[in-house]
Design a protein around this motif. Structure first.
Motif, short mmCIF file in Angstrom:
data_model
loop_
_atom_site.label_atom_id
_atom_site.label_comp_id
_atom_site.label_asym_id
_atom_site.label_seq_id
_atom_site.Cartn_x
_atom_site.Cartn_y
_atom_site.Cartn_z
N CYS A 152 77.19 44.21 14.56
CA CYS A 152 76.87 45.29 15.45
C CYS A 152 78.19 45.61 16.90
N GLY A 153 76.87 46.10 17.33
CA GLY A 153 77.80 46.81 18.53
C GLY A 153 78.03 45.17 19.54
N CYS A 154 77.82 43.98 19.19
CA CYS A 154 77.73 43.25 20.36
C CYS A 154 79.52 42.16 19.55
N GLY A 155 79.44 43.01 18.47
CA GLY A 155 81.05 42.83 17.67
C GLY A 155 80.95 41.25 17.15
N HIS A 156 79.51 40.55 16.54
CA HIS A 156 79.19 38.88 15.85
C HIS A 156 78.91 40.53 13.93
N HIS A 157 79.74 39.23 13.65
CA HIS A 157 78.57 39.42 11.93
C HIS A 157 77.12 39.42 12.17
N LEU A 158 76.44 40.26 10.61
CA LEU A 158 74.74 40.65 10.15
C LEU A 158 74.06 39.04 10.07
N VAL A 159 75.46 38.03 9.81
CA VAL A 159 74.76 36.47 9.24
C VAL A 159 74.21 35.95 10.22
N PHE A 160 74.73 35.89 11.81
CA PHE A 160 75.14 35.28 12.76
C PHE A 160 73.36 36.13 13.64
N HIS A 161 72.48 37.43 13.25
CA HIS A 161 71.37 37.82 13.57
C HIS A 161 70.25 37.24 13.33
N ASP A 162 69.39 36.84 13.88
CA ASP A 162 68.31 36.44 13.01
C ASP A 162 67.07 37.62 12.47
N GLN A 163 66.65 37.34 11.02
CA GLN A 163 65.91 37.94 9.63
C GLN A 163 64.88 38.36 10.46
N LYS A 164 64.34 38.12 10.93
CA LYS A 164 62.90 38.45 12.00
C LYS A 164 63.06 39.09 13.36
N THR A 165 63.70 38.96 14.29
CA THR A 165 63.44 38.96 16.05
C THR A 165 64.78 39.77 15.84
N LYS A 166 66.39 40.18 15.38
CA LYS A 166 67.38 40.59 14.77
C LYS A 166 67.86 39.66 15.69
N LYS A 167 67.69 39.20 17.07
CA LYS A 167 68.57 38.91 18.57
C LYS A 167 69.86 37.76 17.24
N CYS A 168 71.00 38.47 17.97
CA CYS A 168 72.03 37.35 18.22
C CYS A 168 71.76 35.81 18.31
N GLN A 169 72.72 35.47 17.40
CA GLN A 169 72.30 33.37 18.03
C GLN A 169 73.69 33.11 18.07
N THR A 170 74.70 33.93 18.24
CA THR A 170 75.84 32.95 18.53
C THR A 170 75.99 33.10 19.49
N GLN A 171 76.73 32.03 20.19
CA GLN A 171 76.70 31.65 21.48
C GLN A 171 78.46 32.40 22.00
#
Length: 116
Positions: A54-73
């Protein structure tokens, strides 16, 4: 001053200057060779599949399937906030903005079929 010590000092200074120039030129040549080897490897097809980042630098697996928000710290170093230790906060990415990987499907091989 003693002329011998002046000549000796000049030789030391000149030697340091020449040594610095040679060392810098050598490092530049090594960096150029390393870059050319990387370009050759990329041109020969040693490139891996693109990763869904993603543009934030995190992989797709760290984003929620439904809301697509990033779940990482995300780590915030203490020197930025004036604290002695580091702190963590939720990534501010509002939705995945990277390449979508293609779905993989199984297709049977019809070319090498030997059923008569």
């Amino acid at each position: 001053m003693d002329p011998v010590s002046m000549v000796f000092g000049a030789v030391i200074a000149l030697g340091g200057f020449v040594f610095g120039r040679v060392l810098t030129k050598r490092q530049a040549q090594e960096a150029l060779e390393r870059r050319s080897r990387q370009e050759q490897a990329r041109a020969l097809g040693a490139q891996q599949n693109p990763q869904p980042l993603c543009g934030c630098g995190h992989h797709l697996v760290f984003h929620d399937q439904k809301t697509k928000k990033c779940q990482t710290q995300v780590v915030i170093p203490g020197r930025w906030t004036g604290q002695s230790g580091s702190t963590y906060r939720q990534c501010m990415c509002q939705g995945y903005r990277g390449p979508l990987p293609l779905d993989e499907y199984y297709a049977p091989d019809y070319l090498n079929e030997t059923d008569g």
